[in-house]
Scaffold this motif. Structure first.
Motif, short mmCIF file in Angstrom:
data_model
loop_
_atom_site.label_atom_id
_atom_site.label_comp_id
_atom_site.label_asym_id
_atom_site.label_seq_id
_atom_site.Cartn_x
_atom_site.Cartn_y
_atom_site.Cartn_z
N VAL A 309 7.28 2.94 11.95
CA VAL A 309 8.74 2.94 11.99
C VAL A 309 9.34 1.55 12.20
O VAL A 309 10.27 1.15 11.48
N PRO A 310 8.85 0.73 13.14
CA PRO A 310 9.48 -0.59 13.33
C PRO A 310 9.38 -1.51 12.11
O PRO A 310 10.16 -2.46 11.99
N TYR A 311 8.45 -1.23 11.23
CA TYR A 311 8.23 -2.11 10.08
C TYR A 311 8.98 -1.65 8.83
O TYR A 311 8.96 -2.36 7.82
N VAL A 312 9.60 -0.49 8.87
CA VAL A 312 10.21 0.07 7.67
C VAL A 312 11.23 -0.87 7.02
O VAL A 312 11.18 -1.07 5.79
N PRO A 313 12.16 -1.48 7.76
CA PRO A 313 13.12 -2.36 7.07
C PRO A 313 12.46 -3.50 6.32
O PRO A 313 12.84 -3.80 5.17
N GLY A 314 11.48 -4.16 6.93
CA GLY A 314 10.80 -5.27 6.25
C GLY A 314 10.01 -4.81 5.05
O GLY A 314 9.99 -5.49 4.02
N LEU A 315 9.38 -3.64 5.14
CA LEU A 315 8.60 -3.13 4.03
C LEU A 315 9.51 -2.68 2.88
O LEU A 315 9.19 -2.90 1.71
N ARG A 316 10.62 -2.09 3.21
CA ARG A 316 11.56 -1.65 2.17
C ARG A 316 12.09 -2.84 1.38
O ARG A 316 12.41 -2.71 0.19
N ALA A 317 12.18 -4.00 2.02
CA ALA A 317 12.67 -5.18 1.31
C ALA A 317 11.78 -5.53 0.12
O ALA A 317 12.27 -6.00 -0.91
N ALA A 318 10.47 -5.29 0.25
CA ALA A 318 9.57 -5.55 -0.86
C ALA A 318 9.87 -4.63 -2.03
O ALA A 318 9.82 -5.04 -3.20
N GLY A 418 -5.43 -14.25 -19.51
CA GLY A 418 -4.41 -15.17 -19.99
C GLY A 418 -3.10 -15.03 -19.25
O GLY A 418 -2.12 -15.71 -19.57
N VAL A 419 -3.05 -14.15 -18.26
CA VAL A 419 -1.86 -13.93 -17.44
C VAL A 419 -2.29 -13.87 -15.98
O VAL A 419 -3.20 -13.10 -15.64
N ASP A 420 -1.67 -14.69 -15.15
CA ASP A 420 -2.00 -14.69 -13.73
C ASP A 420 -1.21 -13.60 -13.03
O ASP A 420 0.04 -13.58 -13.11
N PRO A 421 -1.88 -12.67 -12.34
CA PRO A 421 -1.13 -11.59 -11.66
C PRO A 421 -0.18 -12.12 -10.59
O PRO A 421 0.79 -11.44 -10.23
N ARG A 422 -0.42 -13.33 -10.11
CA ARG A 422 0.48 -13.91 -9.10
C ARG A 422 1.78 -14.43 -9.71
O ARG A 422 2.69 -14.84 -8.98
N SER A 423 1.88 -14.39 -11.03
CA SER A 423 3.12 -14.81 -11.69
C SER A 423 4.22 -13.77 -11.56
O SER A 423 5.37 -14.02 -11.96
N GLU A 424 3.90 -12.60 -11.07
CA GLU A 424 4.88 -11.54 -10.78
C GLU A 424 4.83 -11.22 -9.29
O GLU A 424 4.40 -10.14 -8.88
N PRO A 425 5.25 -12.17 -8.44
CA PRO A 425 5.05 -12.00 -6.99
C PRO A 425 5.75 -10.78 -6.41
O PRO A 425 5.21 -10.12 -5.51
N LEU A 427 6.43 -7.88 -7.88
CA LEU A 427 5.71 -6.66 -8.26
C LEU A 427 4.37 -6.57 -7.56
O LEU A 427 3.97 -5.48 -7.08
N LEU A 428 3.67 -7.68 -7.45
CA LEU A 428 2.36 -7.67 -6.79
C LEU A 428 2.51 -7.34 -5.32
O LEU A 428 1.76 -6.53 -4.77
N ARG A 429 3.50 -7.96 -4.66
CA ARG A 429 3.68 -7.69 -3.23
C ARG A 429 4.10 -6.24 -2.99
O ARG A 429 3.65 -5.59 -2.03
N ALA A 430 4.96 -5.71 -3.86
CA ALA A 430 5.39 -4.32 -3.69
C ALA A 430 4.21 -3.36 -3.82
O ALA A 430 4.08 -2.41 -3.04
N HIS A 431 3.34 -3.59 -4.80
CA HIS A 431 2.19 -2.71 -4.97
C HIS A 431 1.20 -2.86 -3.82
O HIS A 431 0.58 -1.88 -3.39
#
Length: 466
Positions: A309-318, A418-425, A427-431
């Protein structure tokens, strides 16, 4: 066995056999690791199909020297199941003997008090080498048997390898035949083709050697198609990626070379899947739907695990950051992916060649959802979480080891794709956040001692999102 014999079994089950088995199943089924409805009572059972694979009334069986084999698809009804969903359907392979030999005693389910099998031993048939061998023999010959249909790839299936049951499965049961084959039996089954058959077949057609190609399979054909089992080559000399990582940690060894090679292997599989199957584009509305699903899973997990519960606001931001991408009109590529990728779903051969296995996806999710095209970074996020899990399972916690593996994996992926997955930060962080939330819920329910592992990631991801 004739088609008529199979029909007789189905008729008997609908009138007498299944009712006679119900008391046994009430006790036995909830104790199985693959039973999904733990913690909720079973209110009843209903038959989907019944097939007699080996006659239960053969003279050798009634005389006590042989065994029969019944294949049942049975629904277990529970009060907590959503009304819009059918009850969970389970695949049962039941051995029948007049007397159970001592080696099979642990497999006993019980002895029906009445019905056509009254007084005989009913047991888990997959633990009987004679019946397990029969199953392989049946897979060697394509065709129908009652409600079952057996299919085969191009190569013939060799006869004779001795079977054994693997004891490491959770949601399924696997049989290994000698050093030649592994047969995965799906226990909880769903309408449609299981991705663990569909995707390896597609990859084989594309010529991708990173995934063992199915040799044979079987499915239900009535009343609707259900994938029941897949036979694949057994990679006998390969080692599990999870165990390799733990061993490297225990010895203080670097794992970046292996992680880099695994990143390349993942990218090769993704590239082949994109070539073999449709690759739709996620439009803004679909991206918003993706983010909304993550938010719903977070809210549900927080209700079940108060520590979140305390982490929900920060996690929702992703997740809000992903929704914002959709608002800005950003399209995202989607394709079929592994769906549950982690170190335990990989095997490395002695020459360093990595293979990916177990394309079933997360068994707790509906099959239609698991078959839906998704951003490939979801698989990448799953592997990044797995490196973190490995590092945190070792004492002392080696944060640098995990960080180096994560970087090497992404670099290997980028080189091959040919595509770095870190180029979509975003989307990667959300997943990765979505995966960590899933892990928290899983550990809280099944392995409370492991809960600090995903909670450490929750703390980090919530802070990043602030």
């Amino acid at each position: 066995m004739s088609e008529a014999a199979s029909i007789r079994v189905a008729q008997a089950d609908s009138t007498a056999l299944l009712p006679s088995l119900v008391p046994l199943l009430h006790e036995w089924l909830p104790r199985q690791r693959w039973f999904a409805g733990k913690g909720q009572p079973i209110t009843g059972f209903s038959l989907v199909s019944a097939t007699e694979m080996l006659p239960v009334d053969a003279p050798s069986v009634t005389a006590g020297s042989g065994a029969g084999l019944l294949h049942l698809l049975v629904r277990a009804h529970q009060p907590a199941a959503p009304a819009r969903w059918p009850a969970d359907c389970y695949q049962l392979l039941l051995g029948v003997r007049a007397a159970l030999p001592p080696p099979l005693a642990p497999a006993l389910i019980g002895r029906p008090a009445n019905g056509p099998l009254a007084g005989r031993a009913v047991y888990e048939g997959l633990h009987d080498p004679r019946l397990a061998a029969l199953l392989l023999e049946r897979l060697r010959t394509p065709g129908a048997l009652g409600a079952l249909r057996f299919g085969r790839g191009g190569a013939p299936v060799a006869a004779g390898p001795a079977p054994r049951v693997l004891d490491t499965e959770q949601s399924n049961t696997s049989l290994v035949y000698g050093d030649a084959y592994i047969l995965k039996i799906f226990r909880r089954v769903f309408p449609g083709t299981n991705p663990d058959l569909e995707l390896p077949l597609a990859l084989a057609r594309e010529g991708c050697g990173r995934v063992p190609a199915p040799v044979a399979w079987f499915e239900s054909i009535a009343p609707e198609p259900l994938t029941l089992g897949v036979l694949q080559p057994y990679l006998r000399d390969a080692e599990d990626g999870w165990q390799l990582a733990l061993r490297a940690l225990a010895r203080g060894h670097d794992f970046t070379e292996e992680a880099h090679a695994l990143g390349r292997a993942t990218a090769e599989v993704h590239t082949a899947l994109a070539a073999a199957l449709p690759t739709p584009v996620l439009r803004p509305a679909q991206t918003a739907h993706l983010a909304a699903g993550m938010v719903r899973r977070l809210d549900a997990a927080a209700r079940a695990v108060p520590a979140l519960v305390p982490y929900v606001p920060g996690l929702r931001a992703a997740f809000d950051a992903v929704a914002l991408l959709g608002d800005r009109g950003h399209d995202r590529a989607a394709q079929r992916i592994h769906g549950d990728l982690h170190l335990g779903q990989t095997l490395r051969a002695a020459d360093g060649f990595w293979s990916l296995i177990d394309f079933e996806g997360e068994p707790a999710r509906p099959l239609a959802e698991r078959r839906r095209p998704q951003p490939p970074v979801r698989d990448v996020a799953g592997m990044l979480r797995s490196f973190d899990y490995a590092a945190r399972s070792h004492r002392p916690w080696n944060a640098e080891w995990a960080a180096r593996c994560r970087t090497a994996y992404c670099e290997g992926y980028a080189e091959a794709a040919g595509v770095d997955p870190r180029s979509e930060p975003e989307l990667l962080r959300a997943h990765e956040t979505d995966k960590a939330v899933y892990e928290v819920l899983y550990e809280a329910r099944h392995r409370p001692d492991w809960l600090p592992v995903p909670m450490a990631a929750i703390h980090r991801l919530a802070a990043v999102s602030d």
